[in-house]
Design an enzyme around this catalytic site. Structure first.
Site, PDB file in Angstrom:
ATOM      1  N   THR A 172     -11.282 -13.278 -11.424  1.00 31.03           N
ATOM      2  CA  THR A 172     -10.016 -13.499 -12.124  1.00 31.03           C
ATOM      3  C   THR A 172      -9.895 -14.990 -12.407  1.00 31.03           C
ATOM      4  O   THR A 172     -10.504 -15.814 -11.717  1.00 31.03           O
ATOM      5  CB  THR A 172      -8.819 -13.038 -11.278  1.00 31.03           C
ATOM      6  OG1 THR A 172      -8.810 -13.807 -10.076  1.00 31.03           O
ATOM      7  CG2 THR A 172      -8.901 -11.571 -10.925  1.00 31.03           C
ATOM      8  N   GLU A 316      -9.019  -6.893 -13.454  1.00 34.32           N
ATOM      9  CA  GLU A 316      -9.172  -5.730 -12.579  1.00 34.32           C
ATOM     10  C   GLU A 316      -9.218  -4.407 -13.344  1.00 34.32           C
ATOM     11  O   GLU A 316      -9.559  -3.370 -12.779  1.00 34.32           O
ATOM     12  CB  GLU A 316      -7.991  -5.672 -11.584  1.00 34.32           C
ATOM     13  CG  GLU A 316      -7.959  -6.777 -10.548  1.00 34.32           C
ATOM     14  CD  GLU A 316      -7.259  -8.053 -11.019  1.00 34.32           C
ATOM     15  OE1 GLU A 316      -7.189  -8.273 -12.240  1.00 34.32           O
ATOM     16  OE2 GLU A 316      -6.795  -8.826 -10.164  1.00 34.32           O
TER      17      GLU A 316
HETATM   18  P1  ADP Z   1      -5.274 -13.900 -14.258  1.00 31.94           P
HETATM   19  O1  ADP Z   1      -4.618 -12.871 -13.352  1.00 31.94           O
HETATM   20  O2  ADP Z   1      -6.111 -14.841 -13.501  1.00 31.94           O
HETATM   21  O3  ADP Z   1      -4.324 -14.545 -15.232  1.00 31.94           O
HETATM   22  P2  ADP Z   1      -6.073 -11.831 -16.015  1.00 31.94           P
HETATM   23  O4  ADP Z   1      -6.581 -12.144 -17.358  1.00 31.94           O
HETATM   24  O5  ADP Z   1      -6.670 -10.723 -15.297  1.00 31.94           O
HETATM   25  O6  ADP Z   1      -6.263 -13.128 -15.173  1.00 31.94           O
HETATM   26  O7  ADP Z   1      -4.491 -11.655 -16.165  1.00 31.94           O
HETATM   27  C1  ADP Z   1      -3.863 -10.417 -16.190  1.00 31.94           C
HETATM   28  C2  ADP Z   1      -2.388 -10.635 -16.306  1.00 31.94           C
HETATM   29  O8  ADP Z   1      -2.040 -11.184 -17.578  1.00 31.94           O
HETATM   30  C3  ADP Z   1      -1.560  -9.374 -16.215  1.00 31.94           C
HETATM   31  O9  ADP Z   1      -1.343  -8.970 -14.889  1.00 31.94           O
HETATM   32  C4  ADP Z   1      -0.261  -9.802 -16.900  1.00 31.94           C
HETATM   33  O10 ADP Z   1       0.586 -10.534 -16.036  1.00 31.94           O
HETATM   34  C5  ADP Z   1      -0.740 -10.742 -17.970  1.00 31.94           C
HETATM   35  N1  ADP Z   1      -0.808 -10.019 -19.255  1.00 31.94           N
HETATM   36  C6  ADP Z   1      -1.902  -9.630 -19.918  1.00 31.94           C
HETATM   37  N2  ADP Z   1      -1.581  -9.020 -21.076  1.00 31.94           N
HETATM   38  C7  ADP Z   1      -0.230  -9.015 -21.155  1.00 31.94           C
HETATM   39  C8  ADP Z   1       0.734  -8.506 -22.097  1.00 31.94           C
HETATM   40  N3  ADP Z   1       0.370  -7.907 -23.230  1.00 31.94           N
HETATM   41  N4  ADP Z   1       2.036  -8.671 -21.802  1.00 31.94           N
HETATM   42  C9  ADP Z   1       2.434  -9.288 -20.678  1.00 31.94           C
HETATM   43  N5  ADP Z   1       1.588  -9.784 -19.761  1.00 31.94           N
HETATM   44  C10 ADP Z   1       0.276  -9.653 -19.988  1.00 31.94           C
END
Ligand code: ADP
Length: 526
Positions: A172, A316
Protein backbone atom coordinates in the site's frame (compact mmCIF):
# COMPACT_ATOMS: atom_id res chain seq x y z
CA UNK A 1 -31.92 -47.34 -6.88
CA UNK A 2 -31.06 -44.66 -9.41
CA UNK A 3 -30.29 -45.75 -12.97
CA UNK A 4 -28.50 -42.57 -14.10
CA UNK A 5 -24.74 -42.26 -13.97
CA UNK A 6 -23.33 -40.15 -11.15
CA UNK A 7 -22.94 -36.57 -12.28
CA UNK A 8 -19.66 -34.75 -12.17
CA UNK A 9 -18.60 -31.40 -13.56
CA UNK A 10 -17.83 -31.72 -17.28
CA UNK A 11 -16.37 -28.28 -17.89
CA UNK A 12 -12.75 -27.55 -18.71
CA UNK A 13 -10.56 -27.22 -15.65
CA UNK A 14 -7.90 -24.91 -17.09
CA UNK A 15 -6.41 -22.96 -14.21
CA UNK A 16 -7.31 -19.26 -14.14
CA UNK A 17 -3.88 -17.71 -14.53
CA UNK A 18 -2.09 -14.93 -16.38
CA UNK A 19 -1.17 -17.50 -19.05
CA UNK A 20 -4.49 -17.38 -20.97
CA UNK A 21 -4.37 -13.57 -20.90
CA UNK A 22 -0.85 -13.71 -22.32
CA UNK A 23 -1.80 -16.28 -24.97
CA UNK A 24 -4.68 -14.16 -26.16
CA UNK A 25 -2.50 -11.04 -26.32
CA UNK A 26 0.23 -12.96 -28.22
CA UNK A 27 -2.06 -14.52 -30.83
CA UNK A 28 -5.49 -12.97 -31.22
CA UNK A 29 -4.37 -9.41 -30.51
CA UNK A 30 -0.82 -9.68 -31.86
CA UNK A 31 -1.34 -6.57 -33.98
CA UNK A 32 -2.47 -4.45 -31.01
CA UNK A 33 -0.21 -1.47 -30.38
CA UNK A 34 1.71 -0.59 -27.26
CA UNK A 35 3.17 2.92 -27.26
CA UNK A 36 5.56 4.49 -24.79
CA UNK A 37 8.01 7.36 -24.53
CA UNK A 38 10.59 5.39 -26.54
CA UNK A 39 8.42 4.31 -29.45
CA UNK A 40 5.91 1.77 -30.67
CA UNK A 41 5.62 -1.97 -30.52
CA UNK A 42 2.86 -4.56 -30.83
CA UNK A 43 1.42 -7.10 -28.44
CA UNK A 44 2.89 -9.76 -30.71
CA UNK A 45 6.44 -8.38 -30.55
CA UNK A 46 6.14 -7.66 -26.86
CA UNK A 47 5.02 -11.25 -26.18
CA UNK A 48 8.06 -12.57 -28.01
CA UNK A 49 10.28 -10.47 -25.72
CA UNK A 50 8.36 -11.74 -22.69
CA UNK A 51 9.32 -15.31 -23.59
CA UNK A 52 12.96 -14.29 -23.96
CA UNK A 53 12.89 -12.53 -20.59
CA UNK A 54 11.56 -15.71 -18.98
CA UNK A 55 14.67 -17.46 -20.29
CA UNK A 56 16.90 -14.71 -18.87
CA UNK A 57 15.19 -14.83 -15.48
CA UNK A 58 15.83 -18.57 -15.31
CA UNK A 59 19.47 -18.06 -16.28
CA UNK A 60 19.67 -15.62 -13.40
CA UNK A 61 18.51 -18.39 -11.11
CA UNK A 62 14.96 -17.13 -10.56
CA UNK A 63 12.74 -20.02 -9.51
CA UNK A 64 8.97 -20.35 -9.08
CA UNK A 65 7.95 -18.57 -5.90
CA UNK A 66 10.92 -16.17 -5.97
CA UNK A 67 10.16 -12.48 -5.75
CA UNK A 68 11.40 -10.22 -8.54
CA UNK A 69 11.01 -6.48 -8.11
CA UNK A 70 10.45 -3.72 -10.64
CA UNK A 71 11.40 -0.12 -9.92
CA UNK A 72 10.12 1.73 -12.93
CA UNK A 73 7.83 4.21 -14.56
CA UNK A 74 5.16 3.13 -17.02
CA UNK A 75 6.62 1.67 -20.20
CA UNK A 76 6.39 -1.27 -22.57
CA UNK A 77 9.40 -2.79 -20.78
CA UNK A 78 7.61 -2.56 -17.46
CA UNK A 79 4.60 -4.25 -19.06
CA UNK A 80 6.85 -7.06 -20.31
CA UNK A 81 7.84 -7.76 -16.70
CA UNK A 82 4.18 -7.80 -15.65
CA UNK A 83 4.01 -10.95 -17.79
CA UNK A 84 7.49 -12.48 -17.77
CA UNK A 85 7.86 -12.64 -13.98
CA UNK A 86 4.55 -14.41 -13.20
CA UNK A 87 4.81 -16.57 -16.33
CA UNK A 88 8.14 -17.84 -14.96
CA UNK A 89 6.22 -18.78 -11.82
CA UNK A 90 7.87 -15.98 -9.87
CA UNK A 91 6.18 -13.12 -8.03
CA UNK A 92 6.19 -9.58 -9.44
CA UNK A 93 6.88 -7.00 -6.75
CA UNK A 94 6.02 -3.59 -8.19
CA UNK A 95 7.96 -1.22 -5.95
CA UNK A 96 6.61 2.30 -5.59
CA UNK A 97 9.47 4.51 -6.84
CA UNK A 98 8.23 7.46 -4.79
CA UNK A 99 8.61 5.82 -1.39
CA UNK A 100 11.25 7.21 0.95
CA UNK A 101 14.61 5.42 0.90
CA UNK A 102 13.90 3.62 4.21
CA UNK A 103 10.51 2.50 2.93
CA UNK A 104 12.05 1.14 -0.29
CA UNK A 105 14.60 -0.79 1.72
CA UNK A 106 11.81 -2.00 4.01
CA UNK A 107 9.55 -3.33 1.24
CA UNK A 108 12.36 -4.97 -0.76
CA UNK A 109 13.62 -6.67 2.36
CA UNK A 110 10.17 -7.60 3.66
CA UNK A 111 9.10 -9.11 0.32
CA UNK A 112 12.40 -11.00 0.10
CA UNK A 113 13.12 -9.86 -3.46
CA UNK A 114 15.99 -11.75 -5.12
CA UNK A 115 16.33 -9.63 -8.27
CA UNK A 116 15.36 -6.02 -8.88
CA UNK A 117 15.02 -4.45 -12.31
CA UNK A 118 15.12 -0.65 -12.39
CA UNK A 119 14.65 1.99 -15.04
CA UNK A 120 18.14 3.12 -16.08
CA UNK A 121 17.65 6.63 -14.71
CA UNK A 122 16.30 5.33 -11.41
CA UNK A 123 19.28 3.08 -10.69
CA UNK A 124 20.97 5.46 -8.20
CA UNK A 125 18.02 5.07 -5.82
CA UNK A 126 18.40 1.29 -5.61
CA UNK A 127 21.93 0.29 -6.62
CA UNK A 128 23.12 -0.10 -3.04
CA UNK A 129 20.17 -2.18 -1.90
CA UNK A 130 22.05 -5.46 -2.23
CA UNK A 131 24.16 -4.37 0.73
CA UNK A 132 21.09 -3.73 2.87
CA UNK A 133 18.78 -6.55 1.76
CA UNK A 134 20.28 -10.01 2.35
CA UNK A 135 18.00 -11.87 -0.12
CA UNK A 136 18.66 -9.43 -2.97
CA UNK A 137 21.29 -10.95 -5.26
CA UNK A 138 21.11 -8.63 -8.20
CA UNK A 139 20.05 -5.14 -9.18
CA UNK A 140 19.98 -4.57 -12.93
CA UNK A 141 18.70 -1.92 -15.30
CA UNK A 142 15.94 -2.34 -17.84
CA UNK A 143 18.57 -1.85 -20.59
CA UNK A 144 20.77 -4.62 -19.22
CA UNK A 145 17.81 -6.95 -19.10
CA UNK A 146 16.76 -5.99 -22.62
CA UNK A 147 20.32 -6.60 -23.82
CA UNK A 148 20.37 -10.09 -22.35
CA UNK A 149 16.86 -10.83 -23.66
CA UNK A 150 17.84 -9.77 -27.18
CA UNK A 151 20.30 -12.67 -27.39
CA UNK A 152 18.26 -15.22 -25.40
CA UNK A 153 16.02 -17.85 -26.95
CA UNK A 154 12.30 -17.46 -26.33
CA UNK A 155 11.31 -20.13 -23.84
CA UNK A 156 9.17 -22.98 -25.11
CA UNK A 157 8.46 -24.56 -21.75
CA UNK A 158 6.58 -22.17 -19.52
CA UNK A 159 5.76 -23.79 -16.19
CA UNK A 160 2.28 -25.20 -15.52
CA UNK A 161 1.03 -22.34 -13.46
CA UNK A 162 -1.46 -23.06 -10.70
CA UNK A 163 -4.20 -20.53 -10.11
CA UNK A 164 -3.54 -20.24 -6.40
CA UNK A 165 0.14 -19.41 -6.95
CA UNK A 166 1.11 -15.89 -5.96
CA UNK A 167 1.65 -13.77 -9.08
CA UNK A 168 2.38 -10.39 -7.57
CA UNK A 169 2.88 -8.38 -4.43
CA UNK A 170 2.09 -4.71 -4.02
CA UNK A 171 2.58 -2.62 -0.92
CA UNK A 172 0.00 0.00 0.00
CA UNK A 173 1.21 3.52 -0.61
CA UNK A 174 1.32 4.21 3.09
CA UNK A 175 -1.28 7.00 3.23
CA UNK A 176 -2.21 5.85 6.71
CA UNK A 177 0.93 4.07 7.97
CA UNK A 178 3.90 1.89 6.96
CA UNK A 179 3.40 0.09 3.62
CA UNK A 180 1.59 -3.24 3.96
CA UNK A 181 2.11 -6.13 1.54
CA UNK A 182 -0.84 -7.44 -0.47
CA UNK A 183 -0.19 -10.72 -2.28
CA UNK A 184 -2.15 -11.34 -5.48
CA UNK A 185 -2.76 -14.81 -6.91
CA UNK A 186 -2.94 -15.71 -10.59
CA UNK A 187 -6.61 -16.42 -10.06
CA UNK A 188 -7.28 -13.03 -8.51
CA UNK A 189 -5.62 -11.25 -11.44
CA UNK A 190 -7.61 -13.31 -13.95
CA UNK A 191 -11.01 -12.75 -12.34
CA UNK A 192 -10.20 -9.10 -11.66
CA UNK A 193 -9.40 -8.59 -15.35
CA UNK A 194 -12.65 -10.30 -16.39
CA UNK A 195 -14.69 -8.27 -13.94
CA UNK A 196 -12.99 -4.98 -14.80
CA UNK A 197 -14.06 -5.33 -18.41
CA UNK A 198 -17.79 -5.80 -17.79
CA UNK A 199 -19.89 -3.13 -19.47
CA UNK A 200 -21.11 -1.53 -16.24
CA UNK A 201 -17.63 -1.67 -14.76
CA UNK A 202 -14.98 -0.27 -17.15
CA UNK A 203 -16.51 -1.65 -20.32
CA UNK A 204 -13.18 -1.99 -22.20
CA UNK A 205 -12.99 -3.40 -25.72
CA UNK A 206 -10.60 -4.06 -28.57
CA UNK A 207 -11.55 -0.66 -29.97
CA UNK A 208 -10.12 1.22 -27.02
CA UNK A 209 -6.76 2.89 -26.57
CA UNK A 210 -6.02 3.09 -22.89
CA UNK A 211 -3.68 5.53 -21.17
CA UNK A 212 -2.97 4.43 -17.60
CA UNK A 213 -1.56 7.57 -16.02
CA UNK A 214 -1.83 5.67 -12.78
CA UNK A 215 1.64 4.21 -12.23
CA UNK A 216 2.12 0.50 -12.82
CA UNK A 217 3.74 0.44 -9.38
CA UNK A 218 0.56 1.66 -7.72
CA UNK A 219 -2.07 -0.96 -6.91
CA UNK A 220 -1.11 -3.12 -9.86
CA UNK A 221 -1.68 -0.26 -12.30
CA UNK A 222 -5.39 -0.63 -11.54
CA UNK A 223 -5.18 -4.06 -13.17
CA UNK A 224 -5.05 -2.40 -16.60
CA UNK A 225 -1.88 -4.28 -17.66
CA UNK A 226 -3.98 -7.46 -17.63
CA UNK A 227 -7.49 -6.15 -18.32
CA UNK A 228 -6.57 -4.17 -21.46
CA UNK A 229 -4.66 -6.92 -23.33
CA UNK A 230 -7.34 -9.45 -22.33
CA UNK A 231 -9.87 -7.49 -24.40
CA UNK A 232 -7.37 -6.39 -27.04
CA UNK A 233 -7.54 -2.75 -25.93
CA UNK A 234 -4.25 -1.04 -26.79
CA UNK A 235 -2.00 0.50 -24.15
CA UNK A 236 -0.19 3.83 -24.22
CA UNK A 237 2.25 4.85 -21.49
CA UNK A 238 3.40 8.35 -20.64
CA UNK A 239 6.60 7.30 -18.84
CA UNK A 240 7.95 9.68 -16.21
CA UNK A 241 6.49 12.79 -17.84
CA UNK A 242 2.91 13.06 -16.63
CA UNK A 243 2.84 16.84 -17.04
CA UNK A 244 -0.44 18.23 -18.37
CA UNK A 245 1.28 19.26 -21.62
CA UNK A 246 2.61 15.78 -22.28
CA UNK A 247 -0.68 14.09 -21.38
CA UNK A 248 -2.49 16.50 -23.69
CA UNK A 249 -0.08 15.64 -26.50
CA UNK A 250 -0.47 11.91 -25.98
CA UNK A 251 -4.28 12.05 -25.80
CA UNK A 252 -4.36 14.04 -29.04
CA UNK A 253 -1.72 12.16 -31.02
CA UNK A 254 -2.66 8.68 -29.86
CA UNK A 255 -6.44 9.18 -29.95
CA UNK A 256 -6.82 7.86 -26.41
CA UNK A 257 -10.33 6.64 -25.56
CA UNK A 258 -9.84 5.80 -21.89
CA UNK A 259 -7.40 7.41 -19.47
CA UNK A 260 -7.09 6.67 -15.78
CA UNK A 261 -5.55 8.50 -12.85
CA UNK A 262 -6.08 10.18 -9.49
CA UNK A 263 -8.22 13.36 -9.44
CA UNK A 264 -5.25 15.76 -9.25
CA UNK A 265 -4.02 14.61 -12.70
CA UNK A 266 -7.31 15.59 -14.31
CA UNK A 267 -7.56 18.81 -12.31
CA UNK A 268 -4.20 19.85 -13.75
CA UNK A 269 -5.16 18.90 -17.32
CA UNK A 270 -8.43 20.82 -17.17
CA UNK A 271 -7.11 24.31 -18.08
CA UNK A 272 -5.54 22.93 -21.28
CA UNK A 273 -8.72 21.07 -22.17
CA UNK A 274 -10.85 24.16 -21.56
CA UNK A 275 -8.63 26.44 -23.61
CA UNK A 276 -8.70 23.98 -26.48
CA UNK A 277 -4.93 23.42 -26.29
CA UNK A 278 -5.66 19.80 -25.44
CA UNK A 279 -7.86 18.03 -27.97
CA UNK A 280 -9.80 15.56 -25.83
CA UNK A 281 -12.45 14.67 -28.42
CA UNK A 282 -11.26 11.05 -28.66
CA UNK A 283 -11.91 10.34 -24.96
CA UNK A 284 -14.88 8.11 -24.12
CA UNK A 285 -14.23 8.50 -20.41
CA UNK A 286 -11.74 9.53 -17.79
CA UNK A 287 -11.33 6.93 -15.09
CA UNK A 288 -10.84 8.62 -11.74
CA UNK A 289 -9.93 6.69 -8.63
CA UNK A 290 -7.70 6.60 -5.61
CA UNK A 291 -9.64 9.44 -4.00
CA UNK A 292 -13.14 10.87 -4.26
CA UNK A 293 -13.89 12.91 -7.38
CA UNK A 294 -14.49 16.58 -6.51
CA UNK A 295 -17.79 17.88 -7.88
CA UNK A 296 -16.30 20.82 -9.85
CA UNK A 297 -13.95 18.40 -11.61
CA UNK A 298 -16.86 16.26 -12.79
CA UNK A 299 -18.92 19.31 -13.77
CA UNK A 300 -16.13 20.82 -15.83
CA UNK A 301 -15.26 17.62 -17.67
CA UNK A 302 -18.97 16.96 -18.28
CA UNK A 303 -19.18 20.39 -19.86
CA UNK A 304 -16.37 19.34 -22.22
CA UNK A 305 -18.29 16.20 -23.16
CA UNK A 306 -15.90 13.85 -21.36
CA UNK A 307 -17.65 11.86 -18.63
CA UNK A 308 -15.72 10.96 -15.51
CA UNK A 309 -16.14 7.35 -14.49
CA UNK A 310 -15.44 7.24 -10.80
CA UNK A 311 -13.81 4.06 -9.52
CA UNK A 312 -13.24 2.93 -5.98
CA UNK A 313 -10.74 0.38 -4.86
CA UNK A 314 -7.73 -0.29 -2.71
CA UNK A 315 -4.41 -2.06 -3.08
CA UNK A 316 -6.14 -4.75 -1.01
CA UNK A 317 -8.87 -5.19 -3.67
CA UNK A 318 -6.48 -5.79 -6.60
CA UNK A 319 -7.58 -2.85 -6.85
CA UNK A 320 -10.85 -2.20 -8.74
CA UNK A 321 -13.98 -3.00 -6.80
CA UNK A 322 -16.64 -0.41 -7.60
CA UNK A 323 -17.74 2.02 -10.31
CA UNK A 324 -20.23 4.86 -10.01
CA UNK A 325 -22.41 3.97 -13.00
CA UNK A 326 -26.00 5.17 -12.61
CA UNK A 327 -28.51 2.34 -12.17
CA UNK A 328 -31.80 1.52 -13.89
CA UNK A 329 -33.74 3.56 -11.36
CA UNK A 330 -31.72 6.65 -12.31
CA UNK A 331 -32.54 6.59 -16.00
CA UNK A 332 -35.11 9.40 -16.01
CA UNK A 333 -33.05 11.79 -13.90
CA UNK A 334 -31.85 15.03 -15.42
CA UNK A 335 -28.13 15.63 -15.93
CA UNK A 336 -27.61 17.40 -12.62
CA UNK A 337 -29.31 14.65 -10.62
CA UNK A 338 -27.41 11.95 -12.49
CA UNK A 339 -24.17 13.73 -11.68
CA UNK A 340 -25.17 13.57 -8.02
CA UNK A 341 -25.41 9.80 -8.45
CA UNK A 342 -22.06 9.62 -10.25
CA UNK A 343 -20.44 11.59 -7.45
CA UNK A 344 -21.38 8.88 -4.97
CA UNK A 345 -19.13 5.83 -4.98
CA UNK A 346 -21.29 3.26 -6.80
CA UNK A 347 -22.13 -0.42 -6.80
CA UNK A 348 -19.70 -3.14 -5.75
CA UNK A 349 -18.41 -5.09 -8.77
CA UNK A 350 -20.18 -8.32 -9.69
CA UNK A 351 -18.18 -11.07 -8.00
CA UNK A 352 -17.57 -9.17 -4.78
CA UNK A 353 -19.70 -8.52 -1.70
CA UNK A 354 -19.93 -5.36 0.37
CA UNK A 355 -21.55 -4.47 3.66
CA UNK A 356 -21.63 -1.60 6.15
CA UNK A 357 -20.77 -2.35 9.74
CA UNK A 358 -21.28 -0.28 12.90
CA UNK A 359 -18.77 0.28 15.72
CA UNK A 360 -20.11 -2.80 17.49
CA UNK A 361 -19.33 -5.01 14.47
CA UNK A 362 -23.03 -5.44 13.64
CA UNK A 363 -24.11 -5.00 10.01
CA UNK A 364 -26.11 -1.82 9.39
CA UNK A 365 -29.24 -1.61 7.21
CA UNK A 366 -29.10 -0.54 3.56
CA UNK A 367 -31.29 2.49 4.27
CA UNK A 368 -29.38 5.27 2.55
CA UNK A 369 -28.38 6.97 5.80
CA UNK A 370 -26.75 4.65 8.37
CA UNK A 371 -23.04 5.35 8.17
CA UNK A 372 -20.56 2.64 9.13
CA UNK A 373 -17.33 1.07 7.97
CA UNK A 374 -17.41 -0.44 4.50
CA UNK A 375 -16.29 -4.06 4.43
CA UNK A 376 -15.88 -6.25 1.39
CA UNK A 377 -14.77 -9.72 0.39
CA UNK A 378 -14.37 -11.83 -2.71
CA UNK A 379 -11.91 -13.63 -4.97
CA UNK A 380 -9.81 -10.51 -5.58
CA UNK A 381 -9.94 -9.09 -2.07
CA UNK A 382 -7.10 -9.83 0.35
CA UNK A 383 -7.79 -11.79 3.52
CA UNK A 384 -4.51 -10.85 5.25
CA UNK A 385 -1.27 -8.90 4.77
CA UNK A 386 1.97 -10.62 3.89
CA UNK A 387 3.86 -11.59 7.00
CA UNK A 388 2.18 -9.14 9.34
CA UNK A 389 -0.18 -10.87 11.77
CA UNK A 390 -0.73 -7.89 14.03
CA UNK A 391 -1.95 -5.60 11.24
CA UNK A 392 -3.84 -8.42 9.57
CA UNK A 393 -5.95 -9.04 12.66
CA UNK A 394 -6.77 -5.33 12.78
CA UNK A 395 -7.78 -4.94 9.14
CA UNK A 396 -9.55 -8.23 8.44
CA UNK A 397 -12.34 -10.00 10.30
CA UNK A 398 -14.07 -13.27 9.43
CA UNK A 399 -12.73 -13.12 5.87
CA UNK A 400 -13.92 -9.52 5.35
CA UNK A 401 -11.58 -6.62 4.60
CA UNK A 402 -12.22 -3.63 6.84
CA UNK A 403 -11.63 -0.84 4.37
CA UNK A 404 -11.32 2.06 6.82
CA UNK A 405 -13.79 3.93 4.60
CA UNK A 406 -17.02 5.17 6.17
CA UNK A 407 -20.05 4.82 3.91
CA UNK A 408 -23.80 4.46 3.68
CA UNK A 409 -25.62 2.02 1.47
CA UNK A 410 -28.84 2.68 -0.44
CA UNK A 411 -31.45 -0.11 -0.56
CA UNK A 412 -30.16 -1.48 -3.89
CA UNK A 413 -26.53 -1.54 -2.74
CA UNK A 414 -25.45 1.78 -4.31
CA UNK A 415 -23.10 3.27 -1.75
CA UNK A 416 -21.31 6.48 -0.96
CA UNK A 417 -18.08 6.85 0.94
CA UNK A 418 -18.38 9.85 3.21
CA UNK A 419 -14.78 9.76 4.42
CA UNK A 420 -11.85 7.70 5.54
CA UNK A 421 -12.48 6.92 9.20
CA UNK A 422 -9.14 8.57 10.07
CA UNK A 423 -10.03 11.76 8.20
CA UNK A 424 -13.49 12.41 9.65
CA UNK A 425 -13.47 15.52 11.81
CA UNK A 426 -15.07 14.90 15.18
CA UNK A 427 -16.70 18.11 16.37
CA UNK A 428 -18.67 18.01 19.62
CA UNK A 429 -19.39 14.30 19.22
CA UNK A 430 -20.69 14.70 15.65
CA UNK A 431 -18.84 13.74 12.49
CA UNK A 432 -17.99 16.14 9.70
CA UNK A 433 -17.10 14.56 6.35
CA UNK A 434 -13.86 16.15 5.22
CA UNK A 435 -14.63 15.00 1.65
CA UNK A 436 -18.03 16.72 1.49
CA UNK A 437 -16.67 19.88 3.06
CA UNK A 438 -13.73 19.94 0.62
CA UNK A 439 -16.15 19.57 -2.28
CA UNK A 440 -18.19 22.53 -1.01
CA UNK A 441 -15.11 24.73 -0.49
CA UNK A 442 -13.70 23.83 -3.91
CA UNK A 443 -16.87 25.11 -5.54
CA UNK A 444 -15.73 28.63 -4.51
CA UNK A 445 -14.52 30.43 -7.66
CA UNK A 446 -11.28 31.61 -5.98
CA UNK A 447 -10.35 28.16 -4.64
CA UNK A 448 -8.35 25.81 -6.82
CA UNK A 449 -7.72 22.97 -4.36
CA UNK A 450 -8.89 22.44 -0.78
CA UNK A 451 -8.13 19.85 1.88
CA UNK A 452 -9.91 19.72 5.22
CA UNK A 453 -8.27 18.42 8.39
CA UNK A 454 -9.39 18.29 12.01
CA UNK A 455 -7.52 20.57 14.41
CA UNK A 456 -7.66 20.20 18.19
CA UNK A 457 -10.30 22.37 19.84
CA UNK A 458 -10.76 22.97 23.57
CA UNK A 459 -14.50 23.16 23.36
CA UNK A 460 -15.38 20.84 20.46
CA UNK A 461 -12.61 18.25 20.57
CA UNK A 462 -11.82 18.93 16.91
CA UNK A 463 -12.78 21.61 14.42
CA UNK A 464 -12.30 21.67 10.63
CA UNK A 465 -9.57 23.84 9.15
CA UNK A 466 -9.22 24.09 5.39
CA UNK A 467 -5.88 24.15 3.59
CA UNK A 468 -6.40 26.01 0.33
CA UNK A 469 -4.56 26.63 -2.92
CA UNK A 470 -6.22 29.84 -4.14
CA UNK A 471 -6.93 30.94 -7.67
CA UNK A 472 -6.01 34.61 -7.36
CA UNK A 473 -6.85 36.36 -4.08
CA UNK A 474 -7.85 33.75 -1.46
CA UNK A 475 -11.28 34.17 0.15
CA UNK A 476 -11.31 35.42 3.75
CA UNK A 477 -12.84 33.22 6.43
CA UNK A 478 -15.94 35.45 6.48
CA UNK A 479 -16.29 35.29 2.68
CA UNK A 480 -15.95 31.54 2.75
CA UNK A 481 -18.61 31.23 5.44
CA UNK A 482 -20.94 33.37 3.41
CA UNK A 483 -20.31 31.20 0.36
CA UNK A 484 -20.91 27.99 2.30
CA UNK A 485 -24.22 29.22 3.73
CA UNK A 486 -26.93 26.97 2.37
CA UNK A 487 -24.34 24.52 0.98
CA UNK A 488 -23.34 22.79 4.21
CA UNK A 489 -24.58 22.92 7.81
CA UNK A 490 -23.37 25.98 9.72
CA UNK A 491 -21.47 23.92 12.29
CA UNK A 492 -19.39 22.51 9.42
CA UNK A 493 -17.96 25.93 8.50
CA UNK A 494 -14.15 25.73 8.74
CA UNK A 495 -12.72 27.70 11.66
CA UNK A 496 -9.75 28.84 9.64
CA UNK A 497 -8.15 28.93 6.20
CA UNK A 498 -4.49 28.08 5.68
CA UNK A 499 -3.22 29.30 2.31
CA UNK A 500 -0.49 27.23 0.63
CA UNK A 501 1.14 27.11 -2.82
CA UNK A 502 0.65 23.39 -3.05
CA UNK A 503 -1.24 20.82 -1.03
CA UNK A 504 1.09 18.10 0.25
CA UNK A 505 0.47 14.90 -1.71
CA UNK A 506 1.34 11.25 -1.11
CA UNK A 507 3.58 9.18 -3.35
CA UNK A 508 0.59 8.49 -5.60
CA UNK A 509 -0.77 12.02 -5.75
CA UNK A 510 -3.45 11.91 -3.06
CA UNK A 511 -3.85 14.66 -0.45
CA UNK A 512 -1.47 13.76 2.35
CA UNK A 513 -3.54 14.47 5.44
CA UNK A 514 -0.93 12.93 7.70
CA UNK A 515 1.48 15.72 6.69
CA UNK A 516 -1.19 18.40 7.03
CA UNK A 517 -2.20 17.18 10.49
CA UNK A 518 1.46 17.32 11.53
CA UNK A 519 1.73 20.81 10.01
CA UNK A 520 -1.18 21.96 12.19
CA UNK A 521 -0.36 19.81 15.23
CA UNK A 522 0.65 22.74 17.44
CA UNK A 523 -2.53 24.67 16.88
CA UNK A 524 -5.29 24.63 19.43
CA UNK A 525 -8.59 26.29 18.60
CA UNK A 526 -10.91 27.67 21.29
P1 ADP B 1 -3.41 3.93 0.37
O1 ADP B 1 -4.34 3.22 1.34
O2 ADP B 1 -2.00 3.79 0.77
O3 ADP B 1 -3.83 5.34 0.04
P2 ADP B 1 -4.77 2.74 -1.80
O4 ADP B 1 -4.54 3.21 -3.18
O5 ADP B 1 -4.97 1.32 -1.59
O6 ADP B 1 -3.52 3.19 -0.99
O7 ADP B 1 -5.98 3.60 -1.23
C1 ADP B 1 -7.28 3.11 -1.12
C2 ADP B 1 -8.14 4.18 -0.51
O8 ADP B 1 -8.30 5.29 -1.39
C3 ADP B 1 -9.55 3.74 -0.21
O9 ADP B 1 -9.65 3.04 1.00
C4 ADP B 1 -10.29 5.08 -0.15
O10 ADP B 1 -10.12 5.73 1.09
C5 ADP B 1 -9.57 5.90 -1.19
N1 ADP B 1 -10.35 5.88 -2.44
C6 ADP B 1 -10.06 5.24 -3.58
N2 ADP B 1 -10.99 5.48 -4.53
C7 ADP B 1 -11.92 6.30 -3.97
C8 ADP B 1 -13.15 6.89 -4.42
N3 ADP B 1 -13.61 6.73 -5.66
N4 ADP B 1 -13.83 7.65 -3.54
C9 ADP B 1 -13.38 7.85 -2.29
N5 ADP B 1 -12.24 7.32 -1.81
C10 ADP B 1 -11.52 6.56 -2.63
Amino acid sequence: MTTSAPMTDLMGGQPLTIRPIFDRMRTIYADGEVVDATGRTTYGELSERVLRIVTVLRELGVKPGDRVATFANNSARHLELYYAIPLAGAVLHMVNIRLYAEQIEYVVQHAGDVVLVADDDLLPAVENLTEQCPDLRLVMTMSELAGKAAVAAPTTDLPELQEEWPSGICYTSGTTGMPKGVVYSHRSMYVHAMAACMADHLGLSEHDRVLPVVPLFHACGWGLPYAAPFTGAELVFAGADTSPANLARIIREERITFAGGVPTIWTQLLPLAKSGEADVSSLRALMVGGAATPRPLMEEWDALGVPILQLWGMTETAPLACASRPRRRHKDLDEEARREVRLKTGTIFAGLEARIVGDDGVELPWDGESVGELECRGPWVATAYYDDDALSSEKFRDGWLRTGDMAFMEPDGYFKIVDRSKDLVKSGGEWISSLDLEAAVMAHPRVCEAAVVGVRSVRWDERPVVVVVPEGEPPTVAELHEFLTGRVAKWWFPDDIVVVDEIPKTSVGKYDKKVMRTMLADRVLP
